[in-house]
Design a protein around this motif. Sequence first.
Motif, PDB file in Angstrom:
ATOM      1  N   LEU A   1      55.783  -7.505 -35.246  1.00  0.00           N
ATOM      2  CA  LEU A   1      56.579  -6.224 -35.158  1.00  0.00           C
ATOM      3  C   LEU A   1      55.967  -4.980 -34.825  1.00  0.00           C
ATOM      4  CD1 LEU A   1      59.536  -7.110 -35.133  1.00  0.00           C
ATOM      5  CD2 LEU A   1      58.167  -8.737 -36.520  1.00  0.00           C
ATOM      6  N   ASP A   2      55.853  -4.532 -33.768  1.00  0.00           N
ATOM      7  CA  ASP A   2      54.942  -3.418 -33.428  1.00  0.00           C
ATOM      8  C   ASP A   2      55.974  -2.082 -33.705  1.00  0.00           C
ATOM      9  OD1 ASP A   2      53.787  -1.610 -31.907  1.00  0.00           O
ATOM     10  OD2 ASP A   2      54.482  -2.408 -30.114  1.00  0.00           O
ATOM     11  N   LEU A   3      55.687  -1.188 -34.739  1.00  0.00           N
ATOM     12  CA  LEU A   3      56.403  -0.108 -35.189  1.00  0.00           C
ATOM     13  C   LEU A   3      55.733   1.127 -34.107  1.00  0.00           C
ATOM     14  CD1 LEU A   3      56.432  -0.859 -38.711  1.00  0.00           C
ATOM     15  CD2 LEU A   3      58.074  -1.762 -37.047  1.00  0.00           C
ATOM     16  N   ASP A   4      56.719   1.685 -33.473  1.00  0.00           N
ATOM     17  CA  ASP A   4      56.359   2.727 -32.592  1.00  0.00           C
ATOM     18  C   ASP A   4      57.101   4.026 -32.906  1.00  0.00           C
ATOM     19  OD1 ASP A   4      54.433   1.296 -30.985  1.00  0.00           O
ATOM     20  OD2 ASP A   4      55.952   0.616 -29.473  1.00  0.00           O
ATOM     21  N   PRO A   5      56.526   4.895 -33.578  1.00  0.00           N
ATOM     22  CA  PRO A   5      57.138   6.234 -33.956  1.00  0.00           C
ATOM     23  C   PRO A   5      57.363   7.117 -32.680  1.00  0.00           C
ATOM     24  CG  PRO A   5      55.023   6.222 -34.856  1.00  0.00           C
ATOM     25  CD  PRO A   5      55.179   4.904 -34.135  1.00  0.00           C
ATOM     26  N   GLY A   6      58.563   7.506 -32.730  1.00  0.00           N
ATOM     27  CA  GLY A   6      58.754   8.420 -31.496  1.00  0.00           C
ATOM     28  C   GLY A   6      58.233   9.847 -32.135  1.00  0.00           C
ATOM     29  N   PRO A   7      58.396  11.036 -31.117  1.00  0.00           N
ATOM     30  CA  PRO A   7      58.037  12.447 -31.499  1.00  0.00           C
ATOM     31  C   PRO A   7      58.942  12.777 -32.841  1.00  0.00           C
ATOM     32  CG  PRO A   7      58.854  12.207 -29.365  1.00  0.00           C
ATOM     33  CD  PRO A   7      59.154  10.869 -29.769  1.00  0.00           C
ATOM     34  N   GLY A   8      58.005  13.219 -33.660  1.00  0.00           N
ATOM     35  CA  GLY A   8      58.670  13.913 -34.849  1.00  0.00           C
ATOM     36  C   GLY A   8      58.834  13.148 -36.190  1.00  0.00           C
ATOM     37  N   VAL A   9      58.354  11.619 -35.987  1.00  0.00           N
ATOM     38  CA  VAL A   9      58.347  10.833 -37.217  1.00  0.00           C
ATOM     39  C   VAL A   9      57.278  10.792 -38.110  1.00  0.00           C
ATOM     40  CG1 VAL A   9      58.782   8.335 -37.719  1.00  0.00           C
ATOM     41  CG2 VAL A   9      59.838   9.260 -35.811  1.00  0.00           C
ATOM     42  N   GLY A  10      57.404  11.195 -39.328  1.00  0.00           N
ATOM     43  CA  GLY A  10      56.291  11.390 -40.191  1.00  0.00           C
ATOM     44  C   GLY A  10      55.756   9.994 -40.742  1.00  0.00           C
ATOM     45  N   TRP A  11      54.463  10.172 -40.969  1.00  0.00           N
ATOM     46  CA  TRP A  11      53.692   8.488 -41.178  1.00  0.00           C
ATOM     47  C   TRP A  11      54.366   7.939 -42.549  1.00  0.00           C
ATOM     48  CZ3 TRP A  11      51.183   5.374 -39.131  1.00  0.00           C
ATOM     49  CH2 TRP A  11      50.149   4.485 -39.712  1.00  0.00           C
ATOM     50  N   GLU A  12      54.841   8.851 -43.373  1.00  0.00           N
ATOM     51  CA  GLU A  12      55.529   7.958 -44.437  1.00  0.00           C
ATOM     52  C   GLU A  12      56.788   7.288 -44.193  1.00  0.00           C
ATOM     53  OE1 GLU A  12      55.421  11.282 -43.845  1.00  0.00           O
ATOM     54  OE2 GLU A  12      57.620  11.573 -43.788  1.00  0.00           O
ATOM     55  N   THR A  13      57.336   7.821 -43.055  1.00  0.00           N
ATOM     56  CA  THR A  13      58.463   6.932 -42.662  1.00  0.00           C
ATOM     57  C   THR A  13      58.097   5.731 -41.932  1.00  0.00           C
ATOM     58  OG1 THR A  13      59.701   9.166 -42.302  1.00  0.00           O
ATOM     59  CG2 THR A  13      60.681   7.146 -41.154  1.00  0.00           C
ATOM     60  N   VAL A  14      57.042   5.808 -41.146  1.00  0.00           N
ATOM     61  CA  VAL A  14      56.362   4.552 -40.751  1.00  0.00           C
ATOM     62  C   VAL A  14      55.861   3.483 -41.672  1.00  0.00           C
ATOM     63  CG1 VAL A  14      54.511   3.570 -38.624  1.00  0.00           C
ATOM     64  CG2 VAL A  14      55.600   6.018 -38.703  1.00  0.00           C
ATOM     65  N   ILE A  15      55.450   4.071 -42.819  1.00  0.00           N
ATOM     66  CA  ILE A  15      55.104   3.042 -43.849  1.00  0.00           C
ATOM     67  C   ILE A  15      56.305   2.489 -44.286  1.00  0.00           C
ATOM     68  CG2 ILE A  15      54.293   2.987 -46.163  1.00  0.00           C
ATOM     69  CD1 ILE A  15      52.320   5.064 -45.248  1.00  0.00           C
ATOM     70  N   ALA A  16      57.459   3.258 -44.674  1.00  0.00           N
ATOM     71  CA  ALA A  16      58.663   2.737 -45.126  1.00  0.00           C
ATOM     72  C   ALA A  16      59.119   1.645 -44.258  1.00  0.00           C
ATOM     73  CB  ALA A  16      59.669   3.616 -45.500  1.00  0.00           C
TER      74      ALA A  16
END
Length: 304
Positions: free
Chosen positions: A137-152
Amino acid sequence: TAKPGKRPAPEKPPKRTVRLTHPDRIYWPDAGVTKEGLADYYADIWRSIAPFIVGRPLALLRCPTGIEGQQFFQKHAWKGLNPKSVQVRDPQDKQGEPLIAIEDLDGLMGLVQSAALEIHPWGSTVANWERPDMITLDLDPGPGVGWETVIAAAGEVRARLEDAGLAAFVKTSGGKGLHVVAPLTPKADWPAAKAFTKALADAMAADSPALYVSTIAKAKRKGKILIDYLRNQRGMTAVAAYSTRARPGAPVSMPLAWDELGPEIGPAHFTVANTPARLAALKADPWGDFHNSAAPLPTARKKR
Ligand code: ATP
Ligand code: MN
Ligand code: MN
């Protein structure tokens, strides 16, 4: 042959015999990493990367003049491919051009000689093409997403995988995001792997529409994380654990323990320069149980 999760032996890495032309060619100008530097990196960490790249079809991102020059994503073997790297026939495409695989460090050195700056394996092996032994599962943050949100998000993918009876492992991509990888007993086929990961991504997007999307449309991704499940199709790839990336700083995709995730380690924190020291200092391989944790996809289990 090497299996994912086997602890690296404490011996010296095997000697390489492939001769590099232009060893001083600079591949990562900002990091000062040359072709020979890349070869040294892979020789150094060979025992760690081998279980993830040996005996699998490999796509390569080749950059003959380094990361600032032309780049091409190569899925098929070519005329000049070093004979230490091997050519394999896709059983579903016997007429087509052969694909690329390696069996040993020299095979990898053949790829380095050909300016392969990224190594992207299939999630199945040439011993069992049709039944993946891992899903990503490849998590691709869009513009403006904080790193802590990717970790969550990674934690939520983990919880859903574990609910399904699978083990979950996390690595940085070396780019912008995280990859959550689950080892499988190779029983279910590719369509089942895709259906399972699509259902997981769709459920996350349905439960938290403000945080996640599961469709690729770029316009919908601002401020959200794409849960990219499309790696899990026959012939598709994800970058290998420990592979370098053709991006500034010579980052690598680094396997982590779940409790290492935090603000200090960003997606491109680990590099050609600091990875050997990390691996040498680790008390335990955070992915040491990868192979032994393999479990069947729940669909395959239900059928029995
Ligand atoms: P990031 O964290 O920056 O997203 P990533 O490696 O996950 O890094 P993606 O753009 O999400 O990058 O791509 C996911 C995977 O898709 C890659 O790791 C690679 O295996 C595959 N891929 C990338 N580029 C191509 C391409 N041109 N053709 C086919 N597959 C590709
Ligand atoms: Mn990604
Ligand atoms: Mn992606």
